[in-house]
Design a protein around this motif. Sequence first.
Motif, PDB file in Angstrom:
ATOM      1  N   LYS A 152       0.810  -1.215   0.000  1.00  0.00           N
ATOM      2  CA  LYS A 152       0.000   0.000   0.000  1.00  0.00           C
ATOM      3  C   LYS A 152       0.846   1.270   0.000  1.00  0.00           C
ATOM      4  O   LYS A 152       0.307   2.370  -0.130  1.00  0.00           O
ATOM      5  N   SER A 153       2.158   1.122   0.142  1.00  0.00           N
ATOM      6  CA  SER A 153       3.034   2.294   0.174  1.00  0.00           C
ATOM      7  C   SER A 153       4.476   1.856  -0.004  1.00  0.00           C
ATOM      8  O   SER A 153       4.786   0.656   0.049  1.00  0.00           O
ATOM      9  N   VAL A 154       5.337   2.832  -0.228  1.00  0.00           N
ATOM     10  CA  VAL A 154       6.769   2.581  -0.270  1.00  0.00           C
ATOM     11  C   VAL A 154       7.290   2.608   1.165  1.00  0.00           C
ATOM     12  O   VAL A 154       7.044   3.576   1.903  1.00  0.00           O
ATOM     13  N   THR A 298      13.864  17.351  -6.825  1.00  0.00           N
ATOM     14  CA  THR A 298      12.842  16.567  -6.122  1.00  0.00           C
ATOM     15  C   THR A 298      11.814  16.073  -7.132  1.00  0.00           C
ATOM     16  O   THR A 298      11.354  16.837  -7.971  1.00  0.00           O
ATOM     17  N   ARG A 299      11.450  14.788  -7.065  1.00  0.00           N
ATOM     18  CA  ARG A 299      10.460  14.223  -7.990  1.00  0.00           C
ATOM     19  C   ARG A 299       9.491  13.315  -7.246  1.00  0.00           C
ATOM     20  O   ARG A 299       9.860  12.633  -6.283  1.00  0.00           O
ATOM     21  N   LYS A 300       8.269  13.315  -7.735  1.00  0.00           N
ATOM     22  CA  LYS A 300       7.251  12.414  -7.206  1.00  0.00           C
ATOM     23  C   LYS A 300       7.186  11.181  -8.112  1.00  0.00           C
ATOM     24  O   LYS A 300       7.104  11.296  -9.328  1.00  0.00           O
ATOM     25  N   VAL A 301       7.217   9.999  -7.492  1.00  0.00           N
ATOM     26  CA  VAL A 301       7.158   8.729  -8.225  1.00  0.00           C
ATOM     27  C   VAL A 301       5.874   8.013  -7.821  1.00  0.00           C
ATOM     28  O   VAL A 301       5.587   7.855  -6.630  1.00  0.00           O
ATOM     29  N   VAL A 302       5.102   7.582  -8.829  1.00  0.00           N
ATOM     30  CA  VAL A 302       3.804   6.943  -8.585  1.00  0.00           C
ATOM     31  C   VAL A 302       3.851   5.490  -9.048  1.00  0.00           C
ATOM     32  O   VAL A 302       4.256   5.206 -10.183  1.00  0.00           O
ATOM     33  N   ASN A 304       1.558   2.648 -10.124  1.00  0.00           N
ATOM     34  CA  ASN A 304       0.190   2.415 -10.587  1.00  0.00           C
ATOM     35  C   ASN A 304      -0.113   0.927 -10.633  1.00  0.00           C
ATOM     36  O   ASN A 304       0.698   0.124 -11.128  1.00  0.00           O
ATOM     37  N   SER A 305      -1.293   0.560 -10.136  1.00  0.00           N
ATOM     38  CA  SER A 305      -1.706  -0.839 -10.148  1.00  0.00           C
ATOM     39  C   SER A 305      -1.820  -1.349 -11.577  1.00  0.00           C
ATOM     40  O   SER A 305      -2.286  -0.625 -12.466  1.00  0.00           O
ATOM     41  N   PRO A 306      -1.400  -2.584 -11.853  1.00  0.00           N
ATOM     42  CA  PRO A 306      -1.616  -3.160 -13.185  1.00  0.00           C
ATOM     43  C   PRO A 306      -3.100  -3.165 -13.534  1.00  0.00           C
ATOM     44  O   PRO A 306      -3.959  -3.324 -12.652  1.00  0.00           O
ATOM     45  N   GLU A 307      -3.420  -2.980 -14.816  1.00  0.00           N
ATOM     46  CA  GLU A 307      -4.823  -2.895 -15.228  1.00  0.00           C
ATOM     47  C   GLU A 307      -5.623  -4.124 -14.828  1.00  0.00           C
ATOM     48  O   GLU A 307      -6.790  -4.027 -14.456  1.00  0.00           O
ATOM     49  N   ALA A 308      -4.986  -5.286 -14.909  1.00  0.00           N
ATOM     50  CA  ALA A 308      -5.701  -6.521 -14.581  1.00  0.00           C
ATOM     51  C   ALA A 308      -5.885  -6.706 -13.075  1.00  0.00           C
ATOM     52  O   ALA A 308      -6.585  -7.636 -12.649  1.00  0.00           O
ATOM     53  N   CYS A 309      -5.255  -5.820 -12.278  1.00  0.00           N
ATOM     54  CA  CYS A 309      -5.302  -6.012 -10.826  1.00  0.00           C
ATOM     55  C   CYS A 309      -5.866  -4.795 -10.093  1.00  0.00           C
ATOM     56  O   CYS A 309      -5.608  -4.617  -8.899  1.00  0.00           O
ATOM     57  N   VAL A 310      -6.627  -3.948 -10.796  1.00  0.00           N
ATOM     58  CA  VAL A 310      -7.107  -2.710 -10.175  1.00  0.00           C
ATOM     59  C   VAL A 310      -8.029  -2.994  -8.986  1.00  0.00           C
ATOM     60  O   VAL A 310      -8.149  -2.163  -8.069  1.00  0.00           O
ATOM     61  N   ASP A 311      -8.695  -4.136  -8.987  1.00  0.00           N
ATOM     62  CA  ASP A 311      -9.592  -4.471  -7.878  1.00  0.00           C
ATOM     63  C   ASP A 311      -8.847  -5.138  -6.723  1.00  0.00           C
ATOM     64  O   ASP A 311      -9.428  -5.353  -5.654  1.00  0.00           O
ATOM     65  N   THR A 312      -7.576  -5.457  -6.959  1.00  0.00           N
ATOM     66  CA  THR A 312      -6.811  -6.188  -5.954  1.00  0.00           C
ATOM     67  C   THR A 312      -5.659  -5.366  -5.388  1.00  0.00           C
ATOM     68  O   THR A 312      -5.429  -5.364  -4.173  1.00  0.00           O
ATOM     69  N   CYS A 313      -4.955  -4.658  -6.268  1.00  0.00           N
ATOM     70  CA  CYS A 313      -3.744  -3.956  -5.869  1.00  0.00           C
ATOM     71  C   CYS A 313      -3.994  -2.456  -5.698  1.00  0.00           C
ATOM     72  O   CYS A 313      -5.008  -1.919  -6.141  1.00  0.00           O
ATOM     73  N   ASN A 314      -3.059  -1.788  -5.072  1.00  0.00           N
ATOM     74  CA  ASN A 314      -3.183  -0.384  -4.728  1.00  0.00           C
ATOM     75  C   ASN A 314      -2.284   0.481  -5.596  1.00  0.00           C
ATOM     76  O   ASN A 314      -1.272   0.021  -6.128  1.00  0.00           O
ATOM     77  N   THR A 315      -2.641   1.753  -5.718  1.00  0.00           N
ATOM     78  CA  THR A 315      -1.791   2.765  -6.332  1.00  0.00           C
ATOM     79  C   THR A 315      -1.265   3.661  -5.208  1.00  0.00           C
ATOM     80  O   THR A 315      -2.047   4.103  -4.342  1.00  0.00           O
ATOM     81  N   PHE A 316       0.020   3.907  -5.188  1.00  0.00           N
ATOM     82  CA  PHE A 316       0.614   4.725  -4.124  1.00  0.00           C
ATOM     83  C   PHE A 316       1.782   5.513  -4.698  1.00  0.00           C
ATOM     84  O   PHE A 316       2.202   5.301  -5.843  1.00  0.00           O
ATOM     85  N   GLN A 317       2.331   6.434  -3.919  1.00  0.00           N
ATOM     86  CA  GLN A 317       3.371   7.323  -4.418  1.00  0.00           C
ATOM     87  C   GLN A 317       4.379   7.650  -3.333  1.00  0.00           C
ATOM     88  O   GLN A 317       4.149   7.405  -2.144  1.00  0.00           O
ATOM     89  N   THR A 334       3.277  -0.244 -12.978  1.00  0.00           N
ATOM     90  CA  THR A 334       3.701   0.772 -13.935  1.00  0.00           C
ATOM     91  C   THR A 334       4.187   1.954 -13.110  1.00  0.00           C
ATOM     92  O   THR A 334       3.410   2.565 -12.367  1.00  0.00           O
ATOM     93  N   VAL A 335       5.477   2.259 -13.215  1.00  0.00           N
ATOM     94  CA  VAL A 335       6.094   3.266 -12.347  1.00  0.00           C
ATOM     95  C   VAL A 335       6.303   4.549 -13.145  1.00  0.00           C
ATOM     96  O   VAL A 335       7.035   4.551 -14.148  1.00  0.00           O
ATOM     97  N   ASN A 336       5.664   5.623 -12.711  1.00  0.00           N
ATOM     98  CA  ASN A 336       5.761   6.917 -13.393  1.00  0.00           C
ATOM     99  C   ASN A 336       6.508   7.927 -12.535  1.00  0.00           C
ATOM    100  O   ASN A 336       6.253   8.033 -11.327  1.00  0.00           O
ATOM    101  N   VAL A 337       7.415   8.666 -13.176  1.00  0.00           N
ATOM    102  CA  VAL A 337       8.014   9.845 -12.548  1.00  0.00           C
ATOM    103  C   VAL A 337       7.192  11.036 -13.016  1.00  0.00           C
ATOM    104  O   VAL A 337       7.091  11.300 -14.222  1.00  0.00           O
ATOM    105  N   GLU A 338       6.576  11.731 -12.091  1.00  0.00           N
ATOM    106  CA  GLU A 338       5.633  12.785 -12.432  1.00  0.00           C
ATOM    107  C   GLU A 338       6.330  14.031 -12.982  1.00  0.00           C
ATOM    108  O   GLU A 338       7.546  14.171 -12.916  1.00  0.00           O
ATOM    109  N   GLU A 339       5.528  14.923 -13.529  1.00  0.00           N
ATOM    110  CA  GLU A 339       6.035  16.158 -14.129  1.00  0.00           C
ATOM    111  C   GLU A 339       6.934  16.912 -13.144  1.00  0.00           C
ATOM    112  O   GLU A 339       6.658  16.990 -11.946  1.00  0.00           O
ATOM    113  N   ASN A 340       8.031  17.466 -13.686  1.00  0.00           N
ATOM    114  CA  ASN A 340       9.010  18.146 -12.850  1.00  0.00           C
ATOM    115  C   ASN A 340       8.486  19.487 -12.353  1.00  0.00           C
ATOM    116  O   ASN A 340       7.629  20.117 -12.975  1.00  0.00           O
TER     117      ASN A 340
END
Length: 354
Positions: A152-154, A298-302, A304-317, A334-340
């Motif tokens: 649920k978190s890093v 400084t960057r925010k990293v998100v 994202n839950s896999p599409e097939a697991c949206v009902d099971t897994c969490n998205t956190f940052q 799916t790991v995204n580095v957000e806009e700077n």
Amino acid sequence: MSAPGVYNLDHFRAKVEAVCKIARDDGMTATGINQCLDQSLGAPDAAANDEPIAVFTRWMWCNVTAPRLCLFSVVSALFLAVSPTGHSVLGLLLPQDMIANGMVAVLKFARLSSVPFHGMIDFSNYYSSECFVNNPLYVVPGPECNTCKNHKSVKELKVKMKTLKLHLMSYPLIHRGLQTPVHLEDVEAVIRKEKDHLVQHPIDCTAGWAVQASDLARENLLGQIEAEKNFSCVWNSKEKMFLGQLMRRLFPRPSIIPPETEIALQKYLYIDGVGGKQRTLPPSSQGGYSWYAQGQGTRKVVFNSPEACVDTCNTFQITLKEGDILTFPSWIWTVNVEENGEEISVGFLGHILP
């Protein structure tokens, strides 16, 4: 000056001698070479030339039957030499040393056969590809939702560890202040030192003045970046040993990575100006784990839950500050580095092979 006909004849003779030499090197006998030359150059056969049926038969053999037999032989040989099923079939029929020697011969023949095509097709983009020909039956394995459902978190380790146990690499972990800060001027200095060797190594930047890695070796690099709107740049080592070594000067192997693991050759260096675009961190093509280091900014990293697991897994940052390192397993999220934001950002991505 030689007549054109003489030159063409000498050129043809040289080509024939070169082909004969290759044939001899591959083990063909003189008799076999002469037979091939007679068939290729058209040995005189008056009786056959007078018969339309013989002419038609020879045409069918040369233009239809022989090419198909050749293609079938090559495909069959490659199938037996490369595929696991082919290995199983050969293992029932031949000794292992004979199979190994046959594989070498077949693959050598395939490589030599492809040489003429290099003048017509640019293969350079495929040198680092894992597959030259796509397999239509291959399906990318789906995500294992049980692997990510409990995250649920890093997590941040409260106890400082010199080296992580391998099983801890399966969790998204943040390691504060572990990376020595790497600023834009540090990147410019390393590139400037090796500028002459980087003129042929492309980078993917939003600015037209940054095309090759050597283009980043300029006195007013910071000013150039600040003058560009939403500047973003990715330098991909593309499994080049030299480029990977340069990046390692800036971002050495973290001390927490277990010594029994390997570091993948492919590495990524990211430079972003104010408002630099969001990007997805590419997972390792060989599985294993990844680490992202924030050298500057400084960057925010998100995650994202896999599409097939949206009902099971969490998205956190998690927010990374200068000097932080983030470790996580590849291929799950799916790991995204957000806009700077409003400062220069320098980041690095590497992969770990267990």
